[in-house]
Design an enzyme around this catalytic site. Sequence first.
Site, PDB file in Angstrom:
ATOM      1  N   ARG A 125       0.228  15.052  12.264  1.00  0.00           N
ATOM      2  CA  ARG A 125       0.434  14.552  11.058  1.00  0.00           C
ATOM      3  C   ARG A 125       0.797  16.067   9.554  1.00  0.00           C
ATOM      4  O   ARG A 125       0.399  16.026   9.176  1.00  0.00           O
ATOM      5  CB  ARG A 125      -0.367  14.005  10.163  1.00  0.00           C
ATOM      6  N   ASP A 160       4.898   0.873  11.695  1.00  0.00           N
ATOM      7  CA  ASP A 160       3.125   0.240  11.545  1.00  0.00           C
ATOM      8  C   ASP A 160       3.010  -0.919  12.350  1.00  0.00           C
ATOM      9  O   ASP A 160       2.270  -1.636  12.064  1.00  0.00           O
ATOM     10  CB  ASP A 160       3.166   0.643   9.907  1.00  0.00           C
ATOM     11  N   CYS A 171      -5.016  12.610  12.268  1.00  0.00           N
ATOM     12  CA  CYS A 171      -6.061  11.306  12.450  1.00  0.00           C
ATOM     13  C   CYS A 171      -5.537  11.133  14.015  1.00  0.00           C
ATOM     14  O   CYS A 171      -4.366  11.942  14.781  1.00  0.00           O
ATOM     15  CB  CYS A 171      -5.178  10.435  11.449  1.00  0.00           C
ATOM     16  N   ARG A 191      -8.385  -0.136   4.565  1.00  0.00           N
ATOM     17  CA  ARG A 191      -7.666   0.750   3.818  1.00  0.00           C
ATOM     18  C   ARG A 191      -6.119  -0.122   4.021  1.00  0.00           C
ATOM     19  O   ARG A 191      -5.718   0.296   2.686  1.00  0.00           O
ATOM     20  CB  ARG A 191      -6.832   1.430   4.744  1.00  0.00           C
ATOM     21  N   LYS A 230       0.817  -0.958   0.351  1.00  0.00           N
ATOM     22  CA  LYS A 230      -0.314  -0.080   0.035  1.00  0.00           C
ATOM     23  C   LYS A 230       1.004   1.243  -0.004  1.00  0.00           C
ATOM     24  O   LYS A 230       0.957   2.123  -0.459  1.00  0.00           O
ATOM     25  CB  LYS A 230      -0.422   0.223   1.742  1.00  0.00           C
ATOM     26  N   ASN A 231       2.079   0.914   0.966  1.00  0.00           N
ATOM     27  CA  ASN A 231       2.173   2.512   1.048  1.00  0.00           C
ATOM     28  C   ASN A 231       3.977   2.490   0.253  1.00  0.00           C
ATOM     29  O   ASN A 231       4.296   3.700  -0.097  1.00  0.00           O
ATOM     30  CB  ASN A 231       2.717   2.587   2.577  1.00  0.00           C
TER      31      ASN A 231
HETATM   32  C1  EPZ Z   1       4.253   6.662   5.996  1.00  0.00           C
HETATM   33  O1  EPZ Z   1       3.821   8.074   6.606  1.00  0.00           O
HETATM   34  C2  EPZ Z   1       3.608   5.941   5.533  1.00  0.00           C
HETATM   35  N1  EPZ Z   1       2.348   6.198   5.031  1.00  0.00           N
HETATM   36  C3  EPZ Z   1       3.111   5.635   6.749  1.00  0.00           C
HETATM   37  O2  EPZ Z   1       2.057   4.749   7.394  1.00  0.00           O
HETATM   38  C4  EPZ Z   1       3.941   4.907   7.888  1.00  0.00           C
HETATM   39  O3  EPZ Z   1       3.273   5.413  10.035  1.00  0.00           O
HETATM   40  C5  EPZ Z   1       4.817   6.617   8.225  1.00  0.00           C
HETATM   41  O4  EPZ Z   1       5.394   6.689   7.151  1.00  0.00           O
HETATM   42  C6  EPZ Z   1       6.188   6.197   9.064  1.00  0.00           C
HETATM   43  O5  EPZ Z   1       6.923   5.050   8.145  1.00  0.00           O
HETATM   44  C7  EPZ Z   1       2.220   6.379   3.137  1.00  0.00           C
HETATM   45  O6  EPZ Z   1       3.474   5.454   2.935  1.00  0.00           O
HETATM   46  C8  EPZ Z   1       1.411   6.439   3.008  1.00  0.00           C
HETATM   47  P1  EPZ Z   1       6.554  11.187   7.721  1.00  0.00           P
HETATM   48  P2  EPZ Z   1       3.984   9.699   6.755  1.00  0.00           P
HETATM   49  O7  EPZ Z   1       6.707  11.966   7.277  1.00  0.00           O
HETATM   50  O8  EPZ Z   1       5.069  10.260   5.463  1.00  0.00           O
HETATM   51  C9  EPZ Z   1       6.547  13.466  10.864  1.00  0.00           C
HETATM   52  C10 EPZ Z   1       0.077   3.498   7.773  1.00  0.00           C
HETATM   53  O9  EPZ Z   1      -0.845   2.345   8.280  1.00  0.00           O
HETATM   54  N2  EPZ Z   1       6.810  14.730   9.795  1.00  0.00           N
HETATM   55  O10 EPZ Z   1       7.754   9.544   7.809  1.00  0.00           O
HETATM   56  O11 EPZ Z   1       2.841  10.567   6.755  1.00  0.00           O
HETATM   57  C11 EPZ Z   1       5.628  13.131  11.249  1.00  0.00           C
HETATM   58  O12 EPZ Z   1       4.382  14.359  11.859  1.00  0.00           O
HETATM   59  C12 EPZ Z   1       0.780   4.579   7.493  1.00  0.00           C
HETATM   60  O13 EPZ Z   1       0.837   2.681   7.068  1.00  0.00           O
HETATM   61  C13 EPZ Z   1       7.390  16.356   9.791  1.00  0.00           C
HETATM   62  O14 EPZ Z   1       6.569  16.665  11.299  1.00  0.00           O
HETATM   63  O15 EPZ Z   1       5.190   9.488   7.084  1.00  0.00           O
HETATM   64  C14 EPZ Z   1       5.524  12.259  12.702  1.00  0.00           C
HETATM   65  O16 EPZ Z   1       6.071  12.201  13.894  1.00  0.00           O
HETATM   66  C15 EPZ Z   1       0.180   5.159   8.732  1.00  0.00           C
HETATM   67  N3  EPZ Z   1       6.613  17.675   9.469  1.00  0.00           N
HETATM   68  C16 EPZ Z   1       6.942  11.531  11.397  1.00  0.00           C
HETATM   69  O17 EPZ Z   1       7.660  12.458  10.735  1.00  0.00           O
HETATM   70  C17 EPZ Z   1       6.772  16.833   8.215  1.00  0.00           C
HETATM   71  O18 EPZ Z   1       6.886  16.834   6.905  1.00  0.00           O
HETATM   72  C18 EPZ Z   1       7.142  11.046  10.488  1.00  0.00           C
HETATM   73  O19 EPZ Z   1       6.150  10.994   9.507  1.00  0.00           O
HETATM   74  C19 EPZ Z   1       6.587  15.716   8.073  1.00  0.00           C
HETATM   75  C20 EPZ Z   1       6.399  14.435   9.238  1.00  0.00           C
END
Ligand code: EPZ
Length: 411
Positions: free
Chosen positions: A117, A300, A112, A392, A19-20
């Site tokens: 996020r 995850d 969420c 999902r 999915k990701n």
């Molecule tokens: C991706 O989300 C995945 N989703 C998430 O999977 C996964 O948990 C996450 O990466 C971490 O591995 C998809 O790939 C669609 P991040 P993403 O940006 O890209 C902070 C699932 O269950 N952050 O690496 O949103 C953020 O708040 C989902 O399949 C900022 O501060 O994750 C978080 O604390 C859930 N500023 C941390 O980084 C930003 O601009 C990780 O977020 C972006 C992120």
Amino acid sequence: MLIAGKARLVGEIEVSSSKNAILPILASSLLSDENKTILNVPDIRDVTVITELIRHLGVKADYKDGSLHFSGGATGQTPPYELVRLIRASFLVMGPLLATKGAVRVSLPGGCAIGTRPIDLHLKGFEALGARISLTRGDVVAKAPRLYGNHVYLDFPSVGATENIMMAATLAEGTTYIENAALEPEIVDLANFMNSMGARITGAGSNVIKIEGVKKLHSTVYTPIPDRIEAGTYMVAAAATAGDVLIKNVIPEHLKAVTAKLLESNAVVEEQDDHIRVYRQQDIKPVYIKTLPYPGFPTDMQAQFMAYLSLGRGSSVITESVFENRFMHVAELLRMGAKIKTEGRTAVIKGCRELTGARVRATDLRAGAALMIAGLMARGPTIIMNSEHIDRGYENIVAKLNGLGANIQPS
Ligand code: EPZ
């Protein structure tokens, strides 16, 4: 969803495509107006929503026998709010639309259950490439008649920010370096997909990704990687039920952290080329887990592992370092008799003798999967409310688990 109760999972199970990996790949298909075909696409809600969003942007998209065919480029620049609010990954269309349209307006992605996020790192990257960003009435507006290559340093190795900036930089003028980039396998898959369309990306999977801008991208046919989190979820379910399961269509390299913690907990994990066998014959041993960006233990998989560690002797400790609020499943596990105390981002799980089925609520995709695992460990029936969260990201999960001996009725 109704789970009848304890069930020892035995047999074989096939993992679907990631999915990701697919969600950013679908977004990046907007970078070219030629035909693209993506194979082995799972029938899950997040894919349907993103495909619908891409259709709204003017692209012709057909989903048939597990393949997604795209033709034509986007004519619009503003994804519809009612679709964007459904799924955070919608924000990944910003990079491609900025690169191809020079302007894009996206409503700020909804938060969420697992955290606010933010998207500050995405926007910092776009500005470094020459975009002007403004916030009007809850929408992010980015404008850039032309994008120019630059050095972008990510304060945190954000998966989404790495993906969005990599996509925008693909058609920029000049070369971009993303430093402190995320290392996740899904980033590598996205780079491979874009390179199959003629992009010039090197270094994906390391913490410095180099993107040499090109003029145009062309057509492609692509098969995404298997879903390492779906695979990990079934590995934990096999160990949690003292079962014996052969999980097929996996890349063992992507599951090293999960395998290591399962071995530490007294489960047995046998890796073969594209499948993994997991079984457990001894009591669950407590472990210490800290979630980290890849290749660390995946956030995850945190909820699923917590359900598993609820049984057994001794106390385990889980620290969630990636998201600020990813313990929503704890309250639900407590209703099933688990003994868990949380303090900030740390949870202490005291193994207990038995879990009992209860009425519980899924708060997000992975918490829902954790409650399914707990339901398969518990004495008596478990009813999972809001189980649509699970659909999902897990294709046919009820049929797949019932095929291993579970007794689950979808809601
Ligand atoms: C991706 O989300 C995945 N989703 C998430 O999977 C996964 O948990 C996450 O990466 C971490 O591995 C998809 O790939 C669609 P991040 P993403 O940006 O890209 C902070 C699932 O269950 N952050 O690496 O949103 C953020 O708040 C989902 O399949 C900022 O501060 O994750 C978080 O604390 C859930 N500023 C941390 O980084 C930003 O601009 C990780 O977020 C972006 C992120």
